[in-house]
Design a protein around this motif. Structure first.
Motif, mmCIF file in Angstrom:
data_model
loop_
_atom_site.group_PDB
_atom_site.id
_atom_site.type_symbol
_atom_site.label_atom_id
_atom_site.label_comp_id
_atom_site.label_asym_id
_atom_site.label_seq_id
_atom_site.Cartn_x
_atom_site.Cartn_y
_atom_site.Cartn_z
ATOM 1 N N GLU A 1 7.984 3.140 2.806
ATOM 2 C CA GLU A 1 9.352 3.489 2.421
ATOM 3 C C GLU A 1 10.295 3.446 3.620
ATOM 4 O O GLU A 1 11.516 3.338 3.459
ATOM 5 C CB GLU A 1 9.367 4.894 1.807
ATOM 6 N N GLY A 2 9.747 3.570 4.812
ATOM 7 C CA GLY A 2 10.542 3.556 6.038
ATOM 8 C C GLY A 2 9.632 3.715 7.232
ATOM 9 O O GLY A 2 8.402 3.780 7.104
ATOM 10 N N PHE A 3 10.248 3.810 8.426
ATOM 11 C CA PHE A 3 9.460 3.876 9.656
ATOM 12 C C PHE A 3 10.056 4.908 10.602
ATOM 13 O O PHE A 3 11.289 5.071 10.673
ATOM 14 C CB PHE A 3 9.418 2.504 10.332
ATOM 15 N N VAL A 4 9.172 5.606 11.320
ATOM 16 C CA VAL A 4 9.601 6.628 12.272
ATOM 17 C C VAL A 4 8.919 6.387 13.609
ATOM 18 O O VAL A 4 7.891 5.708 13.693
ATOM 19 C CB VAL A 4 9.272 8.055 11.769
ATOM 20 N N LEU A 5 9.508 6.981 14.637
ATOM 21 C CA LEU A 5 8.958 6.899 15.984
ATOM 22 C C LEU A 5 8.522 8.284 16.428
ATOM 23 O O LEU A 5 9.227 9.277 16.210
ATOM 24 C CB LEU A 5 9.999 6.328 16.942
ATOM 25 N N GLY A 6 7.351 8.347 17.049
ATOM 26 C CA GLY A 6 6.862 9.603 17.612
ATOM 27 C C GLY A 6 6.414 9.371 19.040
ATOM 28 O O GLY A 6 5.811 8.341 19.341
ATOM 29 N N GLY A 7 6.708 10.318 19.920
ATOM 30 C CA GLY A 7 6.346 10.128 21.320
ATOM 31 C C GLY A 7 5.808 11.376 21.971
ATOM 32 O O GLY A 7 6.012 12.496 21.487
ATOM 33 N N ASP A 8 5.109 11.169 23.063
ATOM 34 C CA ASP A 8 4.543 12.263 23.845
ATOM 35 C C ASP A 8 4.827 11.963 25.315
ATOM 36 O O ASP A 8 4.314 10.984 25.866
ATOM 37 C CB ASP A 8 3.035 12.353 23.589
ATOM 38 N N VAL A 9 5.654 12.787 25.952
ATOM 39 C CA VAL A 9 6.055 12.583 27.342
ATOM 40 C C VAL A 9 5.327 13.597 28.218
ATOM 41 O O VAL A 9 5.628 14.789 28.184
ATOM 42 C CB VAL A 9 7.581 12.736 27.511
ATOM 43 N N GLY B 1 9.148 -7.018 12.125
ATOM 44 C CA GLY B 1 10.421 -6.839 11.443
ATOM 45 C C GLY B 1 10.712 -5.392 11.089
ATOM 46 O O GLY B 1 11.420 -5.100 10.126
ATOM 47 N N ILE B 2 10.175 -4.467 11.876
ATOM 48 C CA ILE B 2 10.328 -3.032 11.609
ATOM 49 C C ILE B 2 11.617 -2.494 12.215
ATOM 50 O O ILE B 2 11.954 -2.779 13.365
ATOM 51 C CB ILE B 2 9.120 -2.260 12.189
ATOM 52 N N GLU B 3 12.342 -1.680 11.440
ATOM 53 C CA GLU B 3 13.512 -0.951 11.922
ATOM 54 C C GLU B 3 13.230 0.538 11.763
ATOM 55 O O GLU B 3 12.967 1.014 10.654
ATOM 56 C CB GLU B 3 14.763 -1.341 11.143
ATOM 57 N N VAL B 4 13.262 1.266 12.855
ATOM 58 C CA VAL B 4 12.942 2.693 12.850
ATOM 59 C C VAL B 4 14.205 3.514 12.621
ATOM 60 O O VAL B 4 15.258 3.221 13.202
ATOM 61 C CB VAL B 4 12.277 3.093 14.182
ATOM 62 N N VAL B 5 14.093 4.563 11.783
ATOM 63 C CA VAL B 5 15.277 5.354 11.427
ATOM 64 C C VAL B 5 15.345 6.715 12.110
ATOM 65 O O VAL B 5 16.435 7.239 12.339
ATOM 66 C CB VAL B 5 15.356 5.547 9.893
ATOM 67 N N ARG B 6 14.181 7.307 12.423
ATOM 68 C CA ARG B 6 14.170 8.644 13.030
ATOM 69 C C ARG B 6 13.105 8.711 14.112
ATOM 70 O O ARG B 6 12.133 7.959 14.084
ATOM 71 C CB ARG B 6 13.876 9.738 11.976
ATOM 72 N N GLY C 1 4.465 4.097 9.698
ATOM 73 C CA GLY C 1 5.049 3.824 8.393
ATOM 74 C C GLY C 1 5.000 5.077 7.545
ATOM 75 O O GLY C 1 4.063 5.877 7.657
ATOM 76 N N VAL C 2 6.014 5.270 6.713
ATOM 77 C CA VAL C 2 6.115 6.481 5.887
ATOM 78 C C VAL C 2 5.930 6.112 4.421
ATOM 79 O O VAL C 2 6.589 5.197 3.908
ATOM 80 C CB VAL C 2 7.474 7.168 6.084
ATOM 81 N N ARG C 3 5.047 6.834 3.755
ATOM 82 C CA ARG C 3 4.847 6.648 2.320
ATOM 83 C C ARG C 3 4.429 7.974 1.699
ATOM 84 O O ARG C 3 3.520 8.628 2.174
ATOM 85 C CB ARG C 3 3.766 5.592 2.064
ATOM 86 N N GLU C 4 5.168 8.388 0.676
ATOM 87 C CA GLU C 4 4.902 9.633 -0.045
ATOM 88 C C GLU C 4 4.829 10.828 0.905
ATOM 89 O O GLU C 4 3.964 11.695 0.787
ATOM 90 C CB GLU C 4 3.613 9.513 -0.853
ATOM 91 N N GLY C 5 5.737 10.848 1.860
ATOM 92 C CA GLY C 5 5.845 11.982 2.776
ATOM 93 C C GLY C 5 4.805 12.046 3.860
ATOM 94 O O GLY C 5 4.711 13.047 4.572
#
Length: 354
Positions: free
Chosen positions: A25-33, A82-87, A44-48
């Motif tokens: 349904e969409g894509f998110v970014l997660g990081g660890d600094v 072709g991924i666009e990250v939203v959050r 990738g996000v699907r069904e929460g």
């Protein structure tokens, strides 16, 4: 793929070799600094729920800011899939009193969430403490991602906690709200090291090296802590056949770990480390009433998991005049999946209201 000279080519791991972008349904970014490594993942996000697709890995001290690492990770996904990250959400090793800006404890640069949001066009971008992020990632772990260091009864209580050593020492309390566990950040790794005998006093004085401030748990339970314990014991016990090799090693703590089963000084170093860690873990479980389970994170624990099943650790963990029965029923697990922080950051990005 290069990044305007700020860093060398990134190391990329593919978590899902074959996937269809359209299934999400969409894509998110997660990081660890962290003080040593900065890791960025796209999920990738699907069904929460978040599914890690790929991750990019950098040496933190070769970065001039977080932006080059995020840029490379996003460019990789955009060009290849072709991924666009939203959050996005990143965990930062250090106190995070403001989700918009934080200074990693062992790095010279600051993470500015609003700057990242504007530069990369995110709908939302925020910062959390690195162990708060690890706490959010535990729900994504499988049984095979955990090493049982001490059995117990996880149904004994709802409270949980996570602790771990690396460049520093991190802690977080996991509070159950009736539906899910919510992590509460802590800077308890910087709490004073409690001294019980003359050996501890001499060790603490060696750590302090003449400074006025007290020795902390982080001074002992970290990569540099392993080195300090080794040097302290070397001064008391003398050198061994492997001392010169260890002193010349680029990563001295890793060299001590490698020889902990064969070299007497390395063996004793980890015995002291286990005893001090057991004391710290015991105090944290009692302070947080984390009888539902203590999770030990970090590369040191994952690579030396047997240390936390040792007699030195368990004896100190159970060494309590009162409430020993709570400690006896508390399970202790070592997290062996290094991606737990990426799971947690992506989970946090999927649920921005949490």
């Amino acid at each position: 793929m290069k990044s305007n000279g700020a860093i060398d080519e990134m190391k990329t791991r593919i978590h899902q070799p074959d996937f269809d972008v359209g299934q999400f349904e969409g894509f998110v970014l997660g990081g660890d600094v962290g003080g040593t490594n900065t890791n960025i993942a796209v999920a990738g996000v699907r069904e929460g729920k978040a599914t890690l697709l790929y991750s990019a890995h950098f040496e933190s001290r070769r970065l001039t800011s977080l932006a080059p690492a995020i840029r490379e990770a996003l460019d990789y996904g955009r060009v290849k899939y072709g991924i666009e990250v939203v959050r996005g959400v990143v965990g930062v090793a250090g106190p995070v009193t403001d989700p918009r800006k934080a200074k990693p404890t062992n790095l010279p640069w600051t993470v500015d969430a609003e700057e990242m949001r504007r530069e990369f066009g995110f709908e939302e971008f925020r910062i959390e403490n690195d162990f708060q992020i690890i706490g959010r990632g535990i729900e994504s772990l499988k049984e095979t991602d955990l090493f049982s260091a001490k059995g117990g009864d996880p149904a004994f209580g709802d409270g949980r906690a996570v602790i771990g050593a690396g460049t520093g020492l991190g802690k977080a309390i996991l509070v159950y709200d009736g539906e899910k566990y919510r992590p509460v950040p802590s800077e308890g790794g910087h709490a004073d090291f409690p001294i019980q005998d003359h050996f501890d006093l001499d060790l603490a004085d060696f750590i302090r090296g003449g400074r006025d401030t007290p020795a902390s748990y982080e001074d002992l339970l970290s990569g540099r802590g392993i080195e300090v314990i080794y040097d302290f014991l070397k001064g008391r016990r003398g050198r061994t056949d492997l001392t010169a090799e260890i002193e010349e090693a680029e990563d001295k703590a890793a060299a001590i770990s490698k020889q902990r089963k064969t070299d007497p000084l390395c063996r004793e170093t980890f015995a002291v480390y286990a005893r001090c860690f057991g004391r710290c873990a015991k105090n944290f479980v009692l302070e947080a009433v984390a009888t539902g389970g203590l999770y030990i994170a970090g590369g040191i624990a994952a690579k030396n998991r047997e240390v936390f099943a040792s007699t030195e650790f368990s004896t100190e963990f159970l060494n309590a005049e009162k409430q020993r029965h709570l400690l006896e029923r508390t399970p202790v697990s070592v997290i062996t999946n290094y991606d737990v922080s990426l799971y947690g950051a992506c989970n946090a990005a999927v649920h921005p209201s949490d």
